[in-house]
Design a protein around this motif. Structure first.
Motif, mmCIF file in Angstrom:
data_model
loop_
_atom_site.group_PDB
_atom_site.id
_atom_site.type_symbol
_atom_site.label_atom_id
_atom_site.label_comp_id
_atom_site.label_asym_id
_atom_site.label_seq_id
_atom_site.Cartn_x
_atom_site.Cartn_y
_atom_site.Cartn_z
ATOM 1 N N SER A 10 24.380 36.789 21.468
ATOM 2 C CA SER A 10 24.838 38.433 22.534
ATOM 3 C C SER A 10 25.909 38.117 22.142
ATOM 4 N N ARG A 12 27.599 40.379 24.281
ATOM 5 C CA ARG A 12 28.537 40.466 26.048
ATOM 6 C C ARG A 12 29.401 39.871 26.259
ATOM 7 N N GLY A 13 30.826 40.826 26.559
ATOM 8 C CA GLY A 13 32.563 40.083 27.067
ATOM 9 C C GLY A 13 33.227 39.470 25.925
ATOM 10 N N THR A 14 32.752 39.745 24.885
ATOM 11 C CA THR A 14 33.829 40.090 23.130
ATOM 12 C C THR A 14 34.047 40.671 23.653
ATOM 13 N N ALA A 16 36.082 41.581 26.118
ATOM 14 C CA ALA A 16 37.126 41.571 27.080
ATOM 15 C C ALA A 16 37.840 40.115 26.578
ATOM 16 N N ILE A 17 36.448 38.996 25.541
ATOM 17 C CA ILE A 17 37.834 38.146 25.197
ATOM 18 C C ILE A 17 39.153 38.586 24.327
#
Length: 137
Positions: A10, A12-14, A16-17
């Motif tokens: 996935s 998702r969220g990469t 933001a990181i």
């Protein structure tokens, strides 16, 4: 059988990181630009004030009058910047009847960007000098 997306695959969220990893460096860079910009502004304003003081001294007839004119012009120039506190400046005059020297020292430790401590800054005292020749060659 229903297929579920794999957690490992996935994306998702990469973003933001990645943003969380890059943000501190960008913030330091921005603070450094603003902090050094403030330092350069302060140094330039001080140099202009020293120049104004040296130019004003030309009108003096003797050492005492030249010193009085130079200090008054320097203080006026610092006040007119609107961002510098003239009370934090020290004006030293050196007059040997051939060359007139104005040495302006400013304690920049009261400037908020100089004391933030987030970015390493040069010394807190800024010194600028201006000289004029009083006698003709």
């Amino acid at each position: 059988m229903c297929s579920r997306p794999s957690i490992l695959g996935s994306q998702r969220g990469t973003a933001a990181i990645e943003f969380a990893l890059v943000l501190p460096m960008l913030a330091m860079l921005l603070l450094g630009i603003v902090g050094y910009g403030d330092r350069i502004f302060t140094a330039q304003a001080l140099q202009q004030a020293a120049n104004d003081g040296a130019r004003a001294a030309i009108g003096g007839l003797d050492r005492a009058e030249r010193g009085t004119l130079a200090i008054a012009a320097t203080r006026t120039s610092l006040t007119r910047t609107g961002m510098l506190d003239a009370s934090l400046a020290t004006v030293a005059i050196d007059d040997d009847d051939a060359t007139f020297l104005v040495r302006l020292s400013y304690d920049a430790s009261a400037r908020p960007l100089m004391t933030a401590g987030l970015v390493p800054m040069p010394g807190r005292t800024i010194v600028r000098t201006a000289a004029i020749r009083l006698e003709s060659p």
